[in-house]
Each structure stands twice: as structure tokens, then as C-alpha cells.
Design a protein around this motif. Structure first.
Motif, PDB file in Angstrom:
ATOM      1  N   LEU A 131      -5.778  -2.207  12.273  1.00  0.00           N
ATOM      2  CA  LEU A 131      -5.077  -0.937  12.478  1.00  0.00           C
ATOM      3  C   LEU A 131      -3.594  -1.160  12.757  1.00  0.00           C
ATOM      4  N   ILE A 132      -3.273  -2.238  13.448  1.00  0.00           N
ATOM      5  CA  ILE A 132      -1.865  -2.586  13.656  1.00  0.00           C
ATOM      6  C   ILE A 132      -1.204  -2.881  12.311  1.00  0.00           C
ATOM      7  N   GLN A 133      -1.915  -3.604  11.453  1.00  0.00           N
ATOM      8  CA  GLN A 133      -1.419  -3.892  10.106  1.00  0.00           C
ATOM      9  C   GLN A 133      -1.260  -2.595   9.301  1.00  0.00           C
ATOM     10  N   LEU A 134      -2.236  -1.715   9.404  1.00  0.00           N
ATOM     11  CA  LEU A 134      -2.194  -0.434   8.704  1.00  0.00           C
ATOM     12  C   LEU A 134      -0.975   0.383   9.121  1.00  0.00           C
ATOM     13  N   LYS A 135      -0.755   0.494  10.416  1.00  0.00           N
ATOM     14  CA  LYS A 135       0.350   1.315  10.914  1.00  0.00           C
ATOM     15  C   LYS A 135       1.704   0.720  10.538  1.00  0.00           C
ATOM     16  N   SER A 136       1.865  -0.600  10.713  1.00  0.00           N
ATOM     17  CA  SER A 136       3.178  -1.214  10.506  1.00  0.00           C
ATOM     18  C   SER A 136       3.521  -1.393   9.032  1.00  0.00           C
ATOM     19  N   GLU A 137       2.530  -1.716   8.196  1.00  0.00           N
ATOM     20  CA  GLU A 137       2.818  -2.059   6.812  1.00  0.00           C
ATOM     21  C   GLU A 137       2.517  -0.942   5.815  1.00  0.00           C
ATOM     22  N   TYR A 138       1.779   0.080   6.221  1.00  0.00           N
ATOM     23  CA  TYR A 138       1.435   1.165   5.300  1.00  0.00           C
ATOM     24  C   TYR A 138       1.929   2.519   5.826  1.00  0.00           C
ATOM     25  N   CYS A 139       1.448   2.917   7.000  1.00  0.00           N
ATOM     26  CA  CYS A 139       1.802   4.246   7.513  1.00  0.00           C
ATOM     27  C   CYS A 139       3.302   4.384   7.745  1.00  0.00           C
ATOM     28  N   ASN A 140       3.887   3.416   8.461  1.00  0.00           N
ATOM     29  CA  ASN A 140       5.319   3.509   8.776  1.00  0.00           C
ATOM     30  C   ASN A 140       6.192   3.466   7.526  1.00  0.00           C
ATOM     31  N   LYS A 141       5.698   2.809   6.476  1.00  0.00           N
ATOM     32  CA  LYS A 141       6.467   2.670   5.242  1.00  0.00           C
ATOM     33  C   LYS A 141       6.045   3.685   4.177  1.00  0.00           C
ATOM     34  N   HIS A 142       5.165   4.615   4.566  1.00  0.00           N
ATOM     35  CA  HIS A 142       4.677   5.674   3.660  1.00  0.00           C
ATOM     36  C   HIS A 142       4.077   5.090   2.379  1.00  0.00           C
ATOM     37  N   ARG A 143       3.342   3.984   2.543  1.00  0.00           N
ATOM     38  CA  ARG A 143       2.701   3.340   1.385  1.00  0.00           C
ATOM     39  C   ARG A 143       1.273   3.887   1.208  1.00  0.00           C
ATOM     40  N   CYS A 144       1.137   5.181   1.273  1.00  0.00           N
ATOM     41  CA  CYS A 144      -0.184   5.821   1.187  1.00  0.00           C
ATOM     42  C   CYS A 144      -0.849   5.569  -0.161  1.00  0.00           C
ATOM     43  N   LEU A 145      -0.043   5.412  -1.200  1.00  0.00           N
ATOM     44  CA  LEU A 145      -0.601   5.230  -2.539  1.00  0.00           C
ATOM     45  C   LEU A 145      -1.152   3.822  -2.738  1.00  0.00           C
ATOM     46  N   GLN A 146      -0.783   2.885  -1.863  1.00  0.00           N
ATOM     47  CA  GLN A 146      -1.347   1.536  -1.901  1.00  0.00           C
ATOM     48  C   GLN A 146      -2.446   1.356  -0.851  1.00  0.00           C
ATOM     49  N   CYS A 147      -2.785   2.426  -0.165  1.00  0.00           N
ATOM     50  CA  CYS A 147      -3.762   2.379   0.928  1.00  0.00           C
ATOM     51  C   CYS A 147      -5.082   2.987   0.455  1.00  0.00           C
ATOM     52  N   ALA A 148      -6.202   2.355   0.802  1.00  0.00           N
ATOM     53  CA  ALA A 148      -7.507   2.860   0.390  1.00  0.00           C
ATOM     54  C   ALA A 148      -7.772   4.237   0.997  1.00  0.00           C
ATOM     55  N   ILE A 149      -7.265   4.479   2.196  1.00  0.00           N
ATOM     56  CA  ILE A 149      -7.458   5.780   2.840  1.00  0.00           C
ATOM     57  C   ILE A 149      -6.660   6.852   2.082  1.00  0.00           C
ATOM     58  N   GLY A 150      -5.397   6.531   1.768  1.00  0.00           N
ATOM     59  CA  GLY A 150      -4.586   7.470   1.001  1.00  0.00           C
ATOM     60  C   GLY A 150      -5.184   7.761  -0.358  1.00  0.00           C
ATOM     61  N   ASN A 151      -5.699   6.727  -1.019  1.00  0.00           N
ATOM     62  CA  ASN A 151      -6.343   6.925  -2.328  1.00  0.00           C
ATOM     63  C   ASN A 151      -7.568   7.810  -2.220  1.00  0.00           C
ATOM     64  N   SER A 152      -8.330   7.628  -1.162  1.00  0.00           N
ATOM     65  CA  SER A 152      -9.523   8.444  -0.961  1.00  0.00           C
ATOM     66  C   SER A 152      -9.161   9.925  -0.800  1.00  0.00           C
ATOM     67  N   ILE A 153      -8.086  10.170  -0.075  1.00  0.00           N
ATOM     68  CA  ILE A 153      -7.640  11.548   0.142  1.00  0.00           C
ATOM     69  C   ILE A 153      -7.144  12.166  -1.169  1.00  0.00           C
ATOM     70  N   LEU A 154      -6.407  11.405  -1.952  1.00  0.00           N
ATOM     71  CA  LEU A 154      -5.925  11.891  -3.238  1.00  0.00           C
ATOM     72  C   LEU A 154      -7.057  12.182  -4.204  1.00  0.00           C
ATOM     73  N   ASN A 155      -8.162  11.458  -4.043  1.00  0.00           N
ATOM     74  CA  ASN A 155      -9.305  11.610  -4.962  1.00  0.00           C
ATOM     75  C   ASN A 155     -10.268  12.706  -4.547  1.00  0.00           C
ATOM     76  N   LYS A 156      -9.990  13.383  -3.459  1.00  0.00           N
ATOM     77  CA  LYS A 156     -10.919  14.425  -2.996  1.00  0.00           C
ATOM     78  C   LYS A 156     -11.091  15.505  -4.072  1.00  0.00           C
TER      79      LYS A 156
END
Length: 423
Positions: free
Chosen positions: A398-423
């Protein structure tokens, strides 16, 4: 609109592939979107696309507007000579090849599936949000979440192993020396981590090797290099340490001018530099080949036994050199050992496995899942969204998620962001 979103659309085929047409009304059939390129050059390599009656094999470049081709100076870059299709959100100008023929263009703004576009806009909508997906985070399936967190955990280990590889190279592949520096830094925790790290850099590990069988000498080395033996204090233990450090300093040509002073302010007494350095000295006095033992150890219980050390006797009744305190045996606590396992032992074992071609990481996963999660603001915030951090593997991920994905708005490279886009 972000270019990353268009990469996502193309890579995952989130458009209606029925009857595609170029902006010049040529029939378009996509046989292969190609391989995503994360380095310089066109965005997708080795695509296979039929335009009209001609099958093309080459590269695809993606932009928000077609005029970005000129904004990025692609017309003068030979790396873009093999582009067979320009994919854009909006065509605002035609792009020509060097032979003055029009580069075929696919415009996406009318082709993206409505639910994908709506999910994208909701995900990146502006607002006072801690992370972009906080409204949907709780809806993510446990299976997807657990798999993504495990991958993130190893991403974090990879990042830590990079720093370790640098230390290993500078120490001429001396794993024991790397372990000593890492342990020393992490014994300092957040407040004194840099100070203890500078202490480690000031001592060649060969000197530690020479004195570690003598507990007093090892303590004198650590306390003296940290600058804790420079006062006039009238007690036998302090005076003996000072005398021993002066001898060691002359014998080994020690220099501590670049060592950062350790802080006592706003620390719990058990985290005072004096206590932590004495515990580290006890650990190295007790185990002459600590790295080998760490590599051989594979269970949490055995690590608790291995790292079960306290201080020298003086510190049972002291926290500082000057003032006596109520008697207390100051052993490393399980929670402190957990931090050492998370920040030193597991990254070290991961790096060692990688260097030696050992691909089985099951022991690392089992150990990380056997350690309690860390407690900090990031973990608490994630747990408010969804009860997700149950082990140290989760908290590190989760620390990795927050620092390297959430803070940098890399939602499109994140499995969680992809899941939301695919709803």
C-alpha cells in the motif's frame, strides 16, 4: 484528456472494432495493436493493420491532437519513419510522411465506449480526494486486490534492492558489510536513520570484524564514531569506553567528521541512540557471521530467536551516560524486530535470491504475511476506505501504491484503476 488514457484505449481495445475508418474514409482493420513501448520512440511497435486493401506492419503513434506530431518534432525524427497509423483523440491537422503522402489517422473521440469514457472522467474528476479512486476502492474484489498487492510488494522489494546493489558493488560483494550498513541505518529508525547511516559509512566493515568479539571494543567503536564519547563524564563505564575509542581511533585511523549527530529530542527513551547502538553491538558480538545466519533462517519464530538481544549491563539502569534510571532489561521488542525484518532482512534476502538466480519467493511471501502490518497515516487512510492491510506484505504494498501510483495519478497503470475503468 490524457495521452495515457489513449494508450490504455488502444492497448486494451476499448473501442468499437466493427467498421473502422481512417479520417480519409479508408477501411481499417486492426489485426494486432502491437507491443507497448515505455521508452523513447513510437508508442507501439510491430503493429499489424490493414488499411484499404494493403496490410501494413510497423509502428503506431498516439496523440491527443494530431498537431502534437509537429509539437513533438516527430517530422524530423527518423525513429518515426516507420509509423503506419497515427491514433488521435482529435484530428486538427493532417500529418504528411517525408514523401508527402498523408499519414493514415484514426480519430477516437466517437469510438470510445461510453461507459469507459464516463468511468475515466469520474476517476480523474477534480475534487478534494485523498486518492482518485477513493469512492470505488471499497468495491474492488478481494481476488484482484490481493493479487495486485502481492505484485506491488515485489515492486517495492525491487526498488529497495536497487540501493542494495549499489552498496554491494561499493563493498566488493561483501554481503556482511551491506547487512551491517542496512541494520545500522534501520536501528536509527526515522529520526536517526540518516545519522546512523552516516556512522555506517564512516567505518570499514573490516574494522567491525576485528573488534566484534570484544563487546566493549565494539561499543566504543560505535559510540565514539557517533560522537557520544566527547564529554567529561565521571563514571567508570564511560571512561573505559573513551579510553578504548582513543586507542581504536589511533590504531585504525578513524575519522568521524562526516558523521551526522544523533538526536535524542522527542524520542521514547527505548529509542535513544545509546540504547539502539548498544543493542546493535550486542547483536554483532553474539553472532560473528550474522548474514549467513539470516540467509539460513526461514521462519519468523527463528528470526525472533536470532535477533533476541538486549544491551550491555550499564544500560539496564541508564538511558544516557549521565543519569541513572529504574532498572529495566532492554531487549529488542518483537515490534522492533518486525521493522528490521520488513526494512532489512526481507529486502536483503530478496536481493540475495535475485543475485544468485533463486526464483522461489514463497518463503519471502510467507514471512511477509506472518508479520503484522505497519502503523502509519497511509495505512490508516487505506483501511478507512477498505479493511485491506492485514499483514506487512499488504502495508508495504500500500505504501508502494500510494507513492508510485496514487500520488503520481498513474491510475491507468494500476490494476485497481483498470478495474474501475472496466466497470
Amino acid at each position: 484528456m490524457q495521452e495515457d488514457f489513449l494508450h490504455y484505449i488502444w492497448k486494451h481495445k476499448k473501442i468499437d472494432f466493427g467498421e473502422l475508418k481512417t479520417t480519409n474514409n479508408e477501411d481499417l482493420i486492426i489485426n494486432s495493436v502491437g507491443t507497448y513501448n515505455t521508452n523513447s520512440g513510437p508508442d507501439f511497435f510491430n503493429s499489424k493493420i490493414k488499411i484499404g486493401n494493403q496490410l501494413w506492419a510497423g509502428n503506431v503513434e498516439i496523440h491527443v491532437k494530431s498537431s502534437d506530431w509537429f509539437l513533438h518534432n516527430h517530422e524530423t525524427d527518423m525513429n518515426y519513419d516507420n509509423v503506419i497509423l497515427h491514433v488521435v483523440w482529435e484530428e486538427d491537422t493532417e500529418v504528411f510522411r517525408k514523401d508527402n503522402t498523408v499519414l493514415p489517422t484514426l480519430e477516437l473521440n466517437s469510438l470510445v465506449k461510453p461507459n469507459t469514457l464516463e468511468n475515466y472522467r469520474n476517476l480523474f474528476s477534480k475534487g478534494n480526494k485523498w486518492i482518485n479512486c477513493e469512492n470505488d476502492f471499497n468495491s474492488i474484489s478481494p481476488f484482484l486486490m490481493n493479487n495486485w498487492l502481492e505484485r506491488l510488494y515485489f515492486e517495492r522489494l525491487e526498488r529497495k534492492s536497487g540501493a542494495m546493489d549499489t552498496m554491494l558493488k561499493s563493498s566488493k560483494n561483501n554481503w556482511e558489510a551491506v547487512l551491517f550498513k542496512m541494520l545500522l541505518k534501520n536501528f536509527g529508525l526515522k529520526v536517526n536513520g540518516n545519522a546512523f547511516g552516516s556512522l555506517g559509512n564512516s567505518i570499514d566493515f573490516s574494522i567491525v570484524r576485528k573488534v566484534q568479539s570484544n563487546h566493549l571494543s565494539l561499543e566504543a567503536l560505535l559510540f565514539g564514531q557517533m560522537g557520544l564519547l566527547e564529554n567529561s563524564i565521571e563514571n567508570a563505564y564511560y571512561m573505559e569506553l573513551s579510553k578504548e575509542y582513543k586507542f581504536l581511533k589511533q590504531k585504525f585511523g578513524l575519522d568521524n567528521t562526516n558523521v551526522i549527530p544523533a538526536q535524542f529530542f522527542r524520542l521514547r527513551p527505548l529509542n535513544f541512540p545509546t540504547i539502539r547502538l548498544s543493542q546493535l553491538a550486542c547483536l554483532y558480538n553474539k553472532h560473528q557471521n550474522l548474514f549467513s545466519k539470516i540467509i539460513e533462517t526461514s521462519t519468523i519464530e527463528d528470526f525472533y530467536d536470532l535477533l533476541n538481544v538486549g544491551t550491555s549491563n550499564f544500560w539496564n539502569t541508564h538511558y544516557t551516560f549521565q543519569k541513572e534510571s529504574k532498572a529495566r532489561v532492554k531487549m529488542l521488542s518483537k515490534s522492533f524486530i518486525d521493522l528490521l525484518l520488513i526494512n532489512t532482512v526481507l529486502p536483503l534476502k530478496f536481493s540475495y535470491n535475485k543475485q544468485n538466480g533463486i526464483s522461489d519467493d514463497s518463503i519471502l511471501i510467507d514471512m511477509a504475511n506472518a508479520i503484522k502490518p505497519e502503523k502509519n497515516n497511509v495505512i490508516s487512510a487505506f483501511n478507512r476506505l477498505k479493511d485491506v492491510a492485514n499483514t506487512s506484505l499488504h502495508s508495504q504494498a500500500l505504501i508502494q501504491l500510494k507513492s508510485e501510483y496514487c500520488n503520481k495519478h498513474r491510475c491507468l497503470q494500476c490494476a485497481i484503476g483498470n478495474s474501475i475503468l472496466n466497470k
